[in-house]
Structures are given as C-alpha cells and as structure tokens.
Design a protein around this motif. Structure first.
Motif, short mmCIF file in Angstrom:
data_model
loop_
_atom_site.label_atom_id
_atom_site.label_comp_id
_atom_site.label_asym_id
_atom_site.label_seq_id
_atom_site.Cartn_x
_atom_site.Cartn_y
_atom_site.Cartn_z
N TYR A 134 0.82 -1.22 0.00
CA TYR A 134 0.00 0.00 0.00
C TYR A 134 0.85 1.25 0.00
CZ TYR A 134 0.95 0.89 4.99
OH TYR A 134 1.55 1.19 6.17
N VAL A 157 0.32 5.65 1.24
CA VAL A 157 -0.48 6.75 1.78
C VAL A 157 0.15 8.04 1.28
CG1 VAL A 157 -1.26 7.95 3.87
CG2 VAL A 157 -1.09 5.45 3.86
N ARG A 203 7.67 3.94 -5.00
CA ARG A 203 7.83 3.01 -3.88
C ARG A 203 6.79 1.89 -3.99
NH1 ARG A 203 7.70 5.27 2.17
NH2 ARG A 203 5.48 5.48 1.67
N LYS A 252 6.49 -1.98 1.86
CA LYS A 252 5.30 -1.38 2.51
C LYS A 252 4.13 -2.36 2.42
CE LYS A 252 3.32 3.21 3.24
NZ LYS A 252 3.43 3.16 4.68
N GLU A 258 12.48 2.36 14.05
CA GLU A 258 11.46 3.31 13.56
C GLU A 258 10.23 3.12 14.43
OE1 GLU A 258 9.95 2.51 9.61
OE2 GLU A 258 9.99 0.34 9.92
N CYS A 271 5.80 2.59 14.71
CA CYS A 271 4.82 1.71 14.06
C CYS A 271 4.40 2.26 12.70
CB CYS A 271 3.58 1.56 14.93
SG CYS A 271 3.89 0.65 16.42
N ALA A 272 4.31 3.59 12.60
CA ALA A 272 3.93 4.20 11.32
C ALA A 272 4.72 5.49 11.07
CB ALA A 272 2.44 4.49 11.29
N THR A 273 5.94 5.53 11.61
CA THR A 273 6.77 6.74 11.49
C THR A 273 8.25 6.36 11.40
OG1 THR A 273 6.85 6.84 13.90
CG2 THR A 273 5.25 8.29 12.84
N ASN A 274 9.06 7.22 10.83
CA ASN A 274 10.51 7.10 10.98
C ASN A 274 10.93 7.98 12.15
OD1 ASN A 274 10.37 6.85 7.58
ND2 ASN A 274 11.62 5.37 8.70
N LEU A 303 11.28 1.18 7.02
CA LEU A 303 10.71 1.59 5.74
C LEU A 303 11.41 2.88 5.31
CD1 LEU A 303 8.33 1.15 3.68
CD2 LEU A 303 7.17 2.98 4.94
N GLY A 341 10.95 5.94 4.43
CA GLY A 341 9.85 6.91 4.41
C GLY A 341 10.12 8.03 3.41
N ILE A 342 9.08 8.43 2.70
CA ILE A 342 9.21 9.54 1.77
C ILE A 342 9.45 10.83 2.58
CG2 ILE A 342 8.09 10.82 -0.11
CD1 ILE A 342 8.66 7.85 -0.81
N THR A 343 8.78 10.94 3.71
CA THR A 343 8.96 12.11 4.57
C THR A 343 10.34 12.08 5.23
OG1 THR A 343 6.65 11.63 5.10
CG2 THR A 343 7.62 13.54 6.16
N SER A 393 6.20 11.22 9.21
CA SER A 393 5.36 10.41 8.32
C SER A 393 4.56 11.35 7.45
CB SER A 393 4.42 9.51 9.13
OG SER A 393 3.38 10.29 9.68
N THR A 394 3.96 10.79 6.42
CA THR A 394 3.17 11.57 5.47
C THR A 394 2.11 12.42 6.16
OG1 THR A 394 3.55 9.97 3.72
CG2 THR A 394 1.57 11.31 3.51
N1 PDD Z 1 2.95 4.83 7.47
N2 PDD Z 1 7.70 3.60 8.83
C1 PDD Z 1 6.57 2.87 8.83
C2 PDD Z 1 6.60 1.50 9.41
C3 PDD Z 1 5.39 3.39 8.26
O1 PDD Z 1 4.27 2.65 8.24
C4 PDD Z 1 5.40 4.70 7.71
C5 PDD Z 1 4.19 5.32 7.08
C6 PDD Z 1 6.60 5.44 7.75
C7 PDD Z 1 6.70 6.81 7.16
O2 PDD Z 1 6.66 6.75 5.76
P1 PDD Z 1 6.21 7.99 4.88
O3 PDD Z 1 7.04 9.15 5.30
O4 PDD Z 1 6.49 7.56 3.49
O5 PDD Z 1 4.75 8.24 5.15
C8 PDD Z 1 7.72 4.84 8.29
C9 PDD Z 1 1.75 5.27 6.80
C10 PDD Z 1 1.55 6.75 6.78
C11 PDD Z 1 0.57 4.48 7.32
O6 PDD Z 1 0.76 3.28 7.52
O7 PDD Z 1 -0.51 5.02 7.50
#
Ligand code: PDD
Length: 287
Positions: free
Chosen positions: A35, A37, A54, A149, A182, A184-187, A206, A208-210, A244-245
C-alpha cells in the motif's frame, strides 16, 4: 450534507459505501499485498511520484505486477481526489495479488486488485506540535522485510494499541541491542551532538518519503545528517522527532516516561518542521 465519498475498485469508481472486494481476495486471506499513503494539499501532491515508485518497488519485491503503469496510476489518484470532497486529502492505494481459492500458492495468473480511497488529511493538533508527543519502546516483533510497505501490519497495530493503552502517541521498535529502528507508522530521528541521526535504510525500516524530506530540509538548514544505529540513552542526545506523510515531522519529548533533552520541542525539530510547512505552502501556492 457532505458529498458521498467515492472509491476506485478494480477498474471503476463506485460509492465508498458500496465498494467491496471478494472474500477470497488474497489481501483479506493472506495480507498478500502492499500500500501507499499520499498527502494532497489543495490539489497538489507531496512527492506523488516517489510514493508511486515506492509502490512499484513494493509490488516488485513480492512479485505482484503493478496493476497499471505509473502514469495511469497518477491519473487515477487525481481522479479519486477530484471525486471526493476534501481540500487536503489522504489518498490510500492498496494493491493485492488478486482473488483465488485459498491456497498459499497461486497456480494460474490472476489479476491484482487495485483499491484507491480518499479521506480528509488527518493533521496533528497544534497542541502536539507545541508540547511534543510521547512514545514508548518495544522490542521489534515485525518480520524481516520492513523495507516493503506490506499491508501485513499486525505488529504495528499491536504496537499502536499498546501506545494508546499507555496514553502515548507512538511505539518505537528497538532491535536486540536496543537501537531505535522506527515507529509503528513513522521514521524516528534524534539530534545527537547537533547531528540529525537516523537508522540507515535496511530491512528493519521503511524508507519513508517524509524521512527523505526531513533529511533534505535539515541539510538545507545546515544540519549535518548521519544514518547510523543509535540509542535513546546516548550522550549528547538533545532532541527526538518522528516523521510520516500525515504528521510531517513532530517533536517527541517523552519516551518511556523519561523526558528527551529538555522535555520540550527542540529548536532543530521546530526549524525542520517550519521549513517543511513552508515547502507545502509553496506547493499550495504555485503547484
Ligand atoms: N505509514 N515507517 C513505517 C513503518 C510506516 O508505516 C510509515 C508510514 C513510515 C513513514 O513513511 P512515509 O514518510 O512515506 O509516510 C515509516 C503510513 C503513513 C501508514 O501506515 O498510515
């Protein structure tokens, strides 16, 4: 009344309420999918191509054919944005291997499932920016391909649930030696002796683009950037932040109940965040 939401599911835009995939979709039965986001600000995307590229890499990594060429995906994302009522939006794209009778191996060629949904972009509250967020740490219990991802997010769901249970915002995964990988959903980043430090890209994080944006902005601000393993109790650690995004970058001021640095958002973090928001304002203004 708000305009009804619209989703893209396998070749067609349909009302979100009626959007569905088959119960034998491999995403449902095996989490066999990937996926993205993506954030859209007033019709202008932040790093759309890097996100789609990605997605292409994630698909390639698990041998799923990208369901559409990148330029078609780009146009579908745009159409999905336009058909939904949000000025600032979060576009979600999911690709699964497709529908097949439940067996680990798929014998015949199946068509990947493509889903695109659009929701209002969730933004962190001003309070979180001003006071900073809190995190806890947990030993990493995820699989060994976190660079993909994948939609298999059970560990991340458990980590986030534990964070909420403990009244904090995020859980940071630690490796066996206690290095911060990192969230759960952020760097995650630290400022250590003035250097922006984050775990290098490998199978444990991951890309991360951010994360890339944070590092680019930091360099522009004259901050040195280092990708290496680091720990929370390192000498000289003065700030912590997560990206994160949906959050851009947020100061992390408390980890496992202990103050990070001065226990309030650090100047480097706030500077990087300000520069990122300026970049978004410029995007909004000039496309
Ligand atoms: N999560 N690391 C993990 C494990 C993530 O799931 C995410 C993003 C990131 C940051 O990646 P990016 O900067 O590309 O958003 C790092 C998304 C936002 C989510 O699962 O909702």
């Amino acid at each position: 009344m708000m305009q009804p939401l619209v989703a893209y599911v396998n070749h067609a835009f349909v009302p979100l309420d009626e959007a569905c995939v088959h119960i034998e979709d491999r995403g449902f039965q095996f989490a066999d999918g990937v996926y993205e986001v993506i954030a859209c600000f007033g019709g202008v995307y932040l790093d759309l191509m890097p996100h789609l590229q990605r997605l292409q890499r994630s698909c390639a990594a698990i041998a799923i054919d990208l369901p559409k060429p990148l330029r078609v995906l780009k146009s579908l994302v745009q159409q999905a944005y336009e058909k939904n009522p949000f000025e600032d939006a979060m576009v979600y794209i999911q690709v699964t291997r497709g529908v097949a009778p439940r067996a680990h191996v798929v014998d015949n060629v199946i068509t990947p499932t493509l889903v695109i949904t659009v929701r209002e972009l969730p933004k962190p509250s001003e309070e979180k920016v001003h006071t900073g967020v809190k995190a806890i740490t947990m030993r990493d219990i995820r699989w060994k391909h976190c660079e993909i991802k994948s939609i298999a997010l059970l560990a991340s769901v458990m980590g986030k649930q534990e964070a909420v249970k403990q009244g904090v915002d995020e859980t940071f995964w630690l490796d066996e030696q206690g290095h911060v990988l990192e969230g759960c959903a952020t760097n995650v980043f630290a400022i250590i002796n003035g250097v922006l430090t984050t775990h290098p890209l490998d199978h444990q994080v991951l890309g991360g683009i951010t994360r890339t944006m944070v590092m680019d902005v930091a360099k522009l601000a004259g901050i040195k950037v280092e990708e290496r393993s680091w720990k929370l109790d390192e000498q000289g650690l003065s700030e912590c932040m997560m990206s994160s995004t949906t959050n851009m970058v947020l100061p992390v001021c408390d980890v496992d109940g202990k103050a990070v640095g001065m226990g309030k958002p650090g100047r480097h973090t706030l500077n990087i965040r300000r520069m990122m928001l300026e970049k978004i304002d410029a995007l909004r203004a000039h496309g």
